[in-house]
Enzyme design. Structure first.
Site, short mmCIF file in Angstrom:
data_model
loop_
_atom_site.label_atom_id
_atom_site.label_comp_id
_atom_site.label_asym_id
_atom_site.label_seq_id
_atom_site.Cartn_x
_atom_site.Cartn_y
_atom_site.Cartn_z
N GLY A 265 0.82 -1.20 0.00
CA GLY A 265 0.00 0.00 0.00
C GLY A 265 0.86 1.25 0.00
O GLY A 265 2.07 1.21 0.25
N CYS A 266 0.22 2.38 -0.27
CA CYS A 266 0.96 3.64 -0.37
C CYS A 266 1.49 4.11 0.98
O CYS A 266 2.68 4.43 1.12
CB CYS A 266 0.08 4.71 -1.01
SG CYS A 266 -1.57 4.88 -0.28
N TYR A 267 0.64 4.12 2.00
CA TYR A 267 1.10 4.51 3.34
C TYR A 267 2.17 3.55 3.87
O TYR A 267 3.18 3.99 4.43
CB TYR A 267 -0.06 4.57 4.32
CG TYR A 267 -0.98 5.76 4.18
CD1 TYR A 267 -0.51 7.06 4.32
CD2 TYR A 267 -2.35 5.58 3.96
CE1 TYR A 267 -1.37 8.15 4.23
CE2 TYR A 267 -3.22 6.65 3.87
CZ TYR A 267 -2.73 7.93 4.00
OH TYR A 267 -3.58 9.01 3.92
N THR B 80 4.33 1.86 2.18
CA THR B 80 5.58 2.11 1.45
C THR B 80 6.32 3.30 2.05
O THR B 80 7.53 3.23 2.32
CB THR B 80 5.28 2.37 -0.04
OG1 THR B 80 4.74 1.18 -0.61
CG2 THR B 80 6.55 2.75 -0.79
N ALA B 81 5.61 4.40 2.26
CA ALA B 81 6.24 5.59 2.84
C ALA B 81 6.74 5.31 4.25
O ALA B 81 7.87 5.70 4.62
CB ALA B 81 5.26 6.75 2.84
#
Length: 342
Positions: free
Chosen positions: A155-157, A159-160
């Site tokens: 997911g995007c969160y 990954t960050a």
């Protein structure tokens, strides 16, 4: 050339994937599919996403059962930019042949099936596919990805957040008994292309959501190896994620130890950039990069790390391409970073 198709190509992530594959030196974009019920069925991708007009003229083909059953042996690569439930239902068929499947939904990211009932709202019934799936955090699990048939793109969160936290955890710098605190803001594109009141232009305002219950919290904790407190926010901008993370570190940790942890983790990973100033979204939006910067308070024993990514690229499409690169024996940055030698 490696034959590639995208299922769910009409959404923001699907369109970004199409653009990346269209320009890739080794992958060939052969077909784009959408749900048979999609309002975009039979349209050309460039007519749906104007920035691709005149570049990608492939039609958005309605996905039928016959096509679904043929893709696993007709294609080398299948990207799924589909809802979680669709990926869940289709995975056994799509992964039954020679094709390698890269799933950008959350349907195969976690091994605990109960998590899907608790956080995703559906009962996970594909135990065999779930067991096969490898987590596609490309800068950390490259060796696993290289031999996998099913890759669950993070997911995007996560990954960050994981890009910022894993170097610290792996180096043993995070103090026991203290939970890393992640506050992250995402652009509205993270909510998808489908119209909704909460993401409409006049309604969007900076706001926390999914507090202590967002589906990305168990994903971050599972692949970090420790619990976290994660609070996502919706921002009134189109794209990008900025995560600011506060970590209690061990008493003997100094700036040199932190610098070494990040350097060791990413010295051979050009997609991740260690900056000398606090990252901003303008530096990463439209790029495949994750930018990191940190500051340590040695007196209080706290470290603050900021991580910035494009949620549609490093948080989705470009990381999927990184994974595909690795799976087929290429450098992970191929087709994503254009290195120029003097």
């Amino acid at each position: 050339m490696i034959k590639t198709c995208i299922v769910g190509a009409s959404g923001y992530t699907g369109a970004e994937l199409a653009s990346l594959i269209h320009r890739h030196p080794r992958f060939e974009l052969n077909a784009l599919y959408v749900s048979a019920k999609s309002q975009d069925a039979d349209k050309k991708l460039g007519d749906v996403h104007g920035y691709l007009f005149g570049q990608i003229n492939l039609p958005l083909i309605p996905l039928t059962d016959d096509v679904l059953h043929s893709l696993s042996n007709e294609m080398d690569v299948i990207f799924l930019a589909t809802p979680h439930e669709a990926s869940h239902d289709w995975m056994p068929v799509l992964s039954s042949g020679k094709a390698k499947v890269f799933d950008l939904s959350g349907a195969f990211r976690l091994k605990d099936q109960q998590v899907f009932a608790d956080y995703y709202g559906f009962a996970h019934e594909q135990a065999a596919s779930l067991k096969q799936a490898v987590y596609g955090l490309a800068d950390w699990f490259a060796e696993d990805i290289k031999s996998a048939d099913i890759i669950a793109v993070p997911g995007c969160y996560p990954t960050a957040s994981l890009s910022a936290l894993k170097p610290l955890h792996e180096a043993g710098l995070i103090a026991d008994g203290h939970l890393p605190i992640i506050n992250a803001v995402s652009g509205v594109s993270g909510a998808g292309r489908k119209a909704a009141m909460g993401s409409s232009f006049c309604e969007v305002s900076l706001q926390a959501y999914g507090v202590l219950g967002h589906r990305h919290q168990p994903e971050i904790s599972a692949y970090l190896g420790r619990e976290v407190i994660f609070t996502p926010h919706l921002g009134n901008f189109k794209r990008g994620i900025l995560a600011t993370i506060t970590v209690k570190v061990n008493a003997d940790v100094d700036a040199g130890a932190v610098a070494n942890a990040f350097s060791h983790a990413y010295q051979n990973h050009p997609i991740v950039r260690i900056r000398d100033t606090w990252p901003k979204l303008d530096d990463v939006v439209g790029t495949p990069h994750c930018d990191l910067f940190w500051k340590l308070d040695t007196q209080k024993g706290y470290l603050v790390v900021t991580s910035a990514i494009d949620n549609l690229l490093k948080g989705a499409a470009s990381q999927a391409v990184q994974c595909a690169n690795l799976r087929f024996g290429f450098a992970s940055q191929l087709g994503l970073v254009h290195e120029v030698s003097a």
